[in-house]
Design an enzyme around this catalytic site. Sequence first.
Site, PDB file in Angstrom:
ATOM      1  N   ARG A 132       0.837  -1.200   0.000  1.00 21.76           N
ATOM      2  CA  ARG A 132       0.000   0.000   0.000  1.00 21.76           C
ATOM      3  C   ARG A 132       0.869   1.246   0.000  1.00 21.76           C
ATOM      4  O   ARG A 132       1.707   1.431   0.873  1.00 21.76           O
ATOM      5  CB  ARG A 132      -0.931   0.009   1.211  1.00 21.76           C
ATOM      6  CG  ARG A 132      -1.994   1.117   1.163  1.00 21.76           C
ATOM      7  CD  ARG A 132      -2.952   0.993   2.332  1.00 21.76           C
ATOM      8  NE  ARG A 132      -3.672  -0.272   2.309  1.00 21.76           N
ATOM      9  CZ  ARG A 132      -4.754  -0.489   1.566  1.00 21.76           C
ATOM     10  NH1 ARG A 132      -5.241   0.462   0.802  1.00 21.76           N
ATOM     11  NH2 ARG A 132      -5.360  -1.657   1.608  1.00 21.76           N
ATOM     12  N   ASP A 177      -3.708 -11.831  12.254  1.00 18.13           N
ATOM     13  CA  ASP A 177      -2.973 -11.653  11.003  1.00 18.13           C
ATOM     14  C   ASP A 177      -2.572 -13.019  10.457  1.00 18.13           C
ATOM     15  O   ASP A 177      -1.725 -13.699  11.038  1.00 18.13           O
ATOM     16  CB  ASP A 177      -1.731 -10.783  11.237  1.00 18.13           C
ATOM     17  CG  ASP A 177      -1.027 -10.408   9.944  1.00 18.13           C
ATOM     18  OD1 ASP A 177      -0.547 -11.339   9.247  1.00 18.13           O
ATOM     19  OD2 ASP A 177      -0.960  -9.219   9.624  1.00 18.13           O
ATOM     20  N   ASP A 182       1.243 -13.520   9.639  1.00 15.00           N
ATOM     21  CA  ASP A 182       2.084 -13.684  10.832  1.00 15.00           C
ATOM     22  C   ASP A 182       1.902 -15.070  11.437  1.00 15.00           C
ATOM     23  O   ASP A 182       2.864 -15.696  11.902  1.00 15.00           O
ATOM     24  CB  ASP A 182       1.738 -12.615  11.868  1.00 15.00           C
ATOM     25  CG  ASP A 182       2.321 -11.250  11.508  1.00 15.00           C
ATOM     26  OD1 ASP A 182       3.303 -11.216  10.740  1.00 15.00           O
ATOM     27  OD2 ASP A 182       1.815 -10.242  12.002  1.00 15.00           O
ATOM     28  N   THR A 238      -0.842   7.649  -1.308  1.00 14.84           N
ATOM     29  CA  THR A 238      -2.134   7.511  -1.984  1.00 14.84           C
ATOM     30  C   THR A 238      -3.027   6.459  -1.322  1.00 14.84           C
ATOM     31  O   THR A 238      -4.232   6.430  -1.564  1.00 14.84           O
ATOM     32  CB  THR A 238      -1.926   7.103  -3.446  1.00 14.84           C
ATOM     33  OG1 THR A 238      -1.348   5.797  -3.507  1.00 14.84           O
ATOM     34  CG2 THR A 238      -1.003   8.090  -4.155  1.00 14.84           C
TER      35      THR A 238
END
Length: 209
Positions: free
Chosen positions: A104, A200, A203, A108
């Site tokens: 990401r 997650d 992870d 933006t």
Amino acid sequence: MSKVFVFDHPLIQHKLSILRDKRTSVKEFRELISEIAMLMCYECTRDLPLEDVDVETPVATAHCKRIAGKKLAIVPILRAGLGLVDGMVNMIPNVKVGHIGLFRDPDTLKPVKYYFKMPPDITERDVIVVDPMLATGGSASAAITFLKEAGVQHVKLMCVIGAPEGVAKMQEDHPDVDIYVAALDEKLNDHGYIVPGLGDAGDRIFGTK
């Protein structure tokens, strides 16, 4: 509008309950997510076309069915999507595997492609994009956009757990892409994690947290 398939198979639901448990070890988590992927792959490929074929058994001729030349590819979204690949390859040994890596952009906030490696004949294949979690839907939507830009015509999305927000994003951006999940959870929290989810996935697969 794309269809959303939520699997209620007892084996999938049983394994998912252990997968969610915060006490589940990295080793067991990896094994479970691979097993769930294998079971989901069984359902996700239910609509593959078949053709008639005669097979000579040791006793007589059997009138059987075989997959009618359909070419498939699995495309995991790095890195967590890798945890689903082995289970699916066990079910479809000759399947080709592509990879998409996204991050990401901090300015933006849009997904940026940093890795895109596909089989050379990817445009001739039906693609199943895999990622354990469909949270905001941003990464899945971007990955499928990149595949379509590369000429892919037929795509499915397979995730272990989805959130309503991610499903809505996918259906808005890609109404032609059906979505397959083992569970559709309640919502996203303020940090973008699926609730109740499983934390997650990357992870927990790779033991990095």
